[in-house]
Design an enzyme around this catalytic site. Sequence first.
Site, PDB file in Angstrom:
ATOM      1  N   LYS A 406       0.792  -1.237   0.000  1.00  0.00           N
ATOM      2  CA  LYS A 406       0.000   0.000   0.000  1.00  0.00           C
ATOM      3  C   LYS A 406       0.825   1.287   0.000  1.00  0.00           C
ATOM      4  O   LYS A 406       0.281   2.365  -0.244  1.00  0.00           O
ATOM      5  CB  LYS A 406      -0.930   0.011   1.220  1.00  0.00           C
ATOM      6  CG  LYS A 406      -0.183   0.078   2.546  1.00  0.00           C
ATOM      7  CD  LYS A 406      -1.142   0.167   3.717  1.00  0.00           C
ATOM      8  CE  LYS A 406      -0.378   0.318   5.031  1.00  0.00           C
ATOM      9  NZ  LYS A 406      -1.284   0.462   6.175  1.00  0.00           N
ATOM     10  N   LYS A 448      -6.866   5.833  -4.152  1.00  0.00           N
ATOM     11  CA  LYS A 448      -5.741   6.021  -5.072  1.00  0.00           C
ATOM     12  C   LYS A 448      -5.915   5.239  -6.370  1.00  0.00           C
ATOM     13  O   LYS A 448      -5.136   5.419  -7.320  1.00  0.00           O
ATOM     14  CB  LYS A 448      -4.440   5.626  -4.371  1.00  0.00           C
ATOM     15  CG  LYS A 448      -4.083   6.551  -3.210  1.00  0.00           C
ATOM     16  CD  LYS A 448      -2.864   6.081  -2.470  1.00  0.00           C
ATOM     17  CE  LYS A 448      -2.493   7.043  -1.347  1.00  0.00           C
ATOM     18  NZ  LYS A 448      -3.552   7.196  -0.328  1.00  0.00           N
ATOM     19  N   ASN A 485      -7.760   7.454   3.284  1.00  0.00           N
ATOM     20  CA  ASN A 485      -6.806   7.125   4.341  1.00  0.00           C
ATOM     21  C   ASN A 485      -7.521   6.727   5.625  1.00  0.00           C
ATOM     22  O   ASN A 485      -8.561   7.284   5.962  1.00  0.00           O
ATOM     23  CB  ASN A 485      -5.903   8.326   4.623  1.00  0.00           C
ATOM     24  CG  ASN A 485      -5.016   8.660   3.445  1.00  0.00           C
ATOM     25  OD1 ASN A 485      -5.408   8.535   2.304  1.00  0.00           O
ATOM     26  ND2 ASN A 485      -3.813   9.091   3.726  1.00  0.00           N
ATOM     27  N   VAL A 486      -6.952   5.767   6.327  1.00  0.00           N
ATOM     28  CA  VAL A 486      -7.485   5.394   7.632  1.00  0.00           C
ATOM     29  C   VAL A 486      -6.530   5.881   8.711  1.00  0.00           C
ATOM     30  O   VAL A 486      -5.314   5.902   8.531  1.00  0.00           O
ATOM     31  CB  VAL A 486      -7.706   3.870   7.748  1.00  0.00           C
ATOM     32  CG1 VAL A 486      -8.879   3.437   6.897  1.00  0.00           C
ATOM     33  CG2 VAL A 486      -6.462   3.095   7.379  1.00  0.00           C
ATOM     34  N   LEU A 487      -7.110   6.289   9.823  1.00  0.00           N
ATOM     35  CA  LEU A 487      -6.320   6.878  10.908  1.00  0.00           C
ATOM     36  C   LEU A 487      -5.613   5.796  11.704  1.00  0.00           C
ATOM     37  O   LEU A 487      -6.233   4.837  12.151  1.00  0.00           O
ATOM     38  CB  LEU A 487      -7.233   7.677  11.835  1.00  0.00           C
ATOM     39  CG  LEU A 487      -7.959   8.851  11.173  1.00  0.00           C
ATOM     40  CD1 LEU A 487      -9.045   9.387  12.088  1.00  0.00           C
ATOM     41  CD2 LEU A 487      -6.984   9.953  10.838  1.00  0.00           C
ATOM     42  N   SER A 490      -0.365   1.509   9.982  1.00  0.00           N
ATOM     43  CA  SER A 490       1.100   1.530  10.022  1.00  0.00           C
ATOM     44  C   SER A 490       1.648   2.373   8.880  1.00  0.00           C
ATOM     45  O   SER A 490       1.248   2.222   7.736  1.00  0.00           O
ATOM     46  CB  SER A 490       1.638   0.097   9.922  1.00  0.00           C
ATOM     47  OG  SER A 490       1.227  -0.519   8.720  1.00  0.00           O
TER      48      SER A 490
END
Length: 693
Positions: A406, A448, A485-487, A490
């Site tokens: 990713k 994306k 996006n995830v909060l 990693s």
Amino acid sequence: MAKQTKKNADGRTERKPRGIKNKANNMRALSLRYRGVILTFILDIGFCLASFWAARAAMFKEVAFPVNYTNFEIPIMIIMTAIPVCLLALFNCYNVMWKFAGRIEFIKFVGSYIVSVVILFIIKAILDASFNVQLWGTQIVIYIVFALVLTSIPRFSSLIVGYVKHVRRGNLSSGASEPPKRTIIYGAGNVGSVLNNRFIINPDEGYLPVAFIDDDNDKHGRSIGGNPVAGGLDDVEAIFEHFEPDVFVIAITDLTKSQLRTIYERLSKFNIPIKMLPPISDAQGIATTSLTLHDIKIESLLGRDEFKVRQELVDMSVKDKVVMVTGGAGSIGSELCRQALNFGCKHLVIFDQHENGMFNIDQEFVKKYDPSRYSLIMGTVREADKLAAVLEKFKPETLFHAAAYKHVPMMEIAPTEAVKNNVFGTKNVIEQCQKAGVKRFVLVSTDKAVNPANVMGASKRLAEMLVQTRASQGKMQMAAVRFGNVLGSSGSVIPTFLKQIRDGGPVTVTDRNIKRYFMTIPEAVRLVLQTGALASSGEVFVLDMGDPVYIYDLACNLIRLNGYVPNKDIQIKISGLRPGEKLFEELRYDKEKVDKTMHEGIFVTKLEKIDKKKFDADLAELKAIAEREDEAGIEKKVFDIVPRAAREQAIKERESSMRAAAAEAKMTETEQAETVEQGERTAPTSGETQAVA
């Protein structure tokens, strides 16, 4: 703490059983509690007796005793003493932590004496009518006033002392070694009132409340615990200038994200700490428990208010079903595993090649779940035979495919790996699932993949195209789901920023105008699980991500939330866009139309048809290029299949961004600070994409 041990006959140390130790502690606590109750009870009797004789002296110092009074004085004394004490017990005034008492306890205390007056006047009437004994009403009133004052001393003395200390603390000189923090409380309701009272009677906590802010106009101009309700958010500048606070404390426990974001935006510009209450169920909990105020979490400020879970959709995907998650040790995959178990899957198959991640998730799950409910399988989606064997053994009904590379910059330098894993790994999973009879397949995709400007995004778009073109080949219900996006994942931006802040800065932002969508991992996964029930014929679902966020603003907020001032305490450095990075991500192509689904947070796109024959030929060529590790050839071929325009636009944006970064590096620190204060950004260089609605 010393261990409870003793020596046995052989001289060996023997530990006292935990249950006995806990029982002894409980008995000790119970003994202390009743000791306090008994002491207060005895004091009340003494105070009431003293009040009786004080009232008697006040009444009959120069006035003769009423008819037959002296003959019945001892029974009257016993009755008048017993009634308030009994009513204090009836109103539960002996089992209260008076140091933290609130309005309810005060009302009960005063109420017991009001009822006492009523009962004593009834007794007065009975004595007068039946026994010809006169008991004057004035004596009763004087007695009750004395008793109320005296019995309140042990109960409210700590409050009185606290208010005295509060007044003294308010007059402390600025030269004090550790002056208390002047505190403005946002929220003049029950919670704010209790919190104000707590701060006053607990000066050691270091907060000195000086005023309230509340948006209820009816409260303005009034006071709570001696502190004024100075106005609402619209008046915050004047309030700040007048009271000069050191900290704001938000005393509202049920704020939505949008409400909290509005409050934060108005308060944060003063560059002083903003604190919140921990999750406590009621105001009384604030008064009676140890309290540690915490900073606002950035997750609470990003994204829109969360949607409610549609339980019937989750049940269709996972309840009582064998569920398999590829990439199950990753950020999204591990949360899919947690929620699948929490929502009652029959058995969970966790498939991943990441050894450390698999070890960590096993260590977590073995403490929470019956180990028979899940299986850990080490393997990679590149191995079709391994996938076939696992699917044959466990026969999952639902599979969530989250295994993917990713990171955009890494895939720019390793494009063949991106294609092997993200494209042909997905192809392997789809084909083996179809052979094994899996009923539902959901691909976890990304924003994306829309107009991809980098190899990672392009590889995920190719994975979506695989779902579209394979959906008609069998009975398996298939879909892909896109989100931003995830909060907290990693390598994501927030952990990176936090580490840079802890290290003293600078915080590195690639471009002042870059924007991204954000969502918490748990909510994203809940929506993905519900999407599984909607999967049918190769659809691409899009999650409602709310409004995109400027990464520069995100960096400023994180710095402020950690108690620093942007570009004063912690510098923000503009580094320029990285290879393949876009200023703005999108959730759908311009030509894609979006329809609503039965879930308000999930939308389905109407996709353009794909020529499967041509696509398969492109895939065969792409595979051959990847196998001979031709990185330049991979990049060229990938952007022959997906639109190349975004890639070319990204290259131009990066060149412009690098020039802007170089120019900003020459700015003085003063100019940078002024830029932050004014909220200035250069004009966007490409069209902004709005959240799907």
